[in-house]
Design an enzyme around this catalytic site. Structure first.
Site, mmCIF file in Angstrom:
data_model
loop_
_atom_site.group_PDB
_atom_site.id
_atom_site.type_symbol
_atom_site.label_atom_id
_atom_site.label_comp_id
_atom_site.label_asym_id
_atom_site.label_seq_id
_atom_site.Cartn_x
_atom_site.Cartn_y
_atom_site.Cartn_z
ATOM 1 N N ARG A 152 0.729 -1.093 -0.101
ATOM 2 C CA ARG A 152 -0.032 -0.056 0.014
ATOM 3 C C ARG A 152 1.064 1.287 0.210
ATOM 4 N NH1 ARG A 152 -1.277 3.970 3.217
ATOM 5 N NH2 ARG A 152 -0.033 2.966 5.055
ATOM 6 N N VAL A 153 0.602 1.978 -0.750
ATOM 7 C CA VAL A 153 0.966 3.578 -0.747
ATOM 8 C C VAL A 153 -0.211 4.557 -0.474
ATOM 9 C CG1 VAL A 153 3.031 3.293 -1.947
ATOM 10 C CG2 VAL A 153 1.030 3.763 -3.097
ATOM 11 N N SER A 154 0.079 5.720 -0.013
ATOM 12 C CA SER A 154 -0.934 6.614 0.429
ATOM 13 C C SER A 154 -1.684 7.280 -0.536
ATOM 14 C CB SER A 154 -0.469 7.702 1.439
ATOM 15 O OG SER A 154 0.205 7.158 2.548
ATOM 16 N N THR A 155 -0.851 7.750 -1.505
ATOM 17 C CA THR A 155 -1.383 8.477 -2.601
ATOM 18 C C THR A 155 -1.168 8.139 -4.129
ATOM 19 O OG1 THR A 155 0.431 9.905 -3.188
ATOM 20 C CG2 THR A 155 -0.893 10.794 -1.412
ATOM 21 N N GLN A 194 2.452 7.903 -5.670
ATOM 22 C CA GLN A 194 3.547 7.292 -5.022
ATOM 23 C C GLN A 194 3.456 5.683 -5.777
ATOM 24 O OE1 GLN A 194 2.177 7.426 -0.915
ATOM 25 N NE2 GLN A 194 3.995 8.707 -0.467
#
Length: 183
Positions: free
Chosen positions: A8-11, A14
């Site tokens: 997972r990445v936040s945005t 990314q």
């Protein structure tokens, strides 16, 4: 025992590449890799939801780092408990910990609390910095691209809002907003 992976990445800006490569290097097959580009502050994420549907008793989920699974301690405990009840273990590669066994679950719970506290500290520091910058007169947001003075000058010359909008290639509502604003 089947290996699954979660990254997972936040945005959306990314990249998941580093996490995905690490998971594949550990033996996770591409069709058992689940990803999200969303904040970790809540658990309603599509990739995580699909992962929960696919895993079965005896499976192991690999995650590169603890904070990639989630940031909220309560959510992390809920997730770990749900996977544990299914007979599914989670291993965090970089952190060298696993939910396998009582001590592993305890360590993960403690580290989840630490991750949440760090997130809160980051938010506090960001807000403090923003307030300090505002106090110094720094303005946030996008720089205006419309020449406001030209709009006002044209209006003072008697040019109507519709004509100003056409001439400057902006919306008529933008013209009215500029004329009503005090800046």
């Amino acid at each position: 025992m089947r290996l699954f992976g979660y990254a997972r990445v936040s945005t959306s800006q990314q990249s998941l590449d580093v996490q995905v490569k690490a998971l594949k290097a550990e033996g996770v097959r591409a069709h058992r890799l689940f990803t999200d580009k969303a904040t970790g502050s809540h658990i309603s994420r599509e990739g995580l939801r699909l992962l929960q549907l696919k895993v079965e008793e005896g499976d192991i989920i690999l995650v590169k780092k603890l904070d990639r699974l989630g940031r909220d301690t309560a959510d992390m405990i809920q997730l770990i408990k749900a996977f544990d009840e299914m007979g599914v273990a989670i291993r965090f590669l970089d952190d060298g910990i696993s939910t396998e066994g009582t001590m592993g679950k305890m360590v993960v719970t403690i580290l989840s609390a630490v991750a949440q506290a760090e997130r809160q500290r980051i938010l506090e520091r960001t807000n403090e910095g923003r307030l300090e910058a505002k106090a110094k007169g720094i303005q946030f947001g996008r720089k205006p691209t419309v020449d406001r003075e030209r709009v006002r000058a044209l209006y003072r010359q008697g040019v109507g809002a519709t004509q100003i909008a056409r001439q400057m290639k902006i919306g008529r509502s933008t013209v009215y907003k500029i004329l009503e604003s005090k800046d």
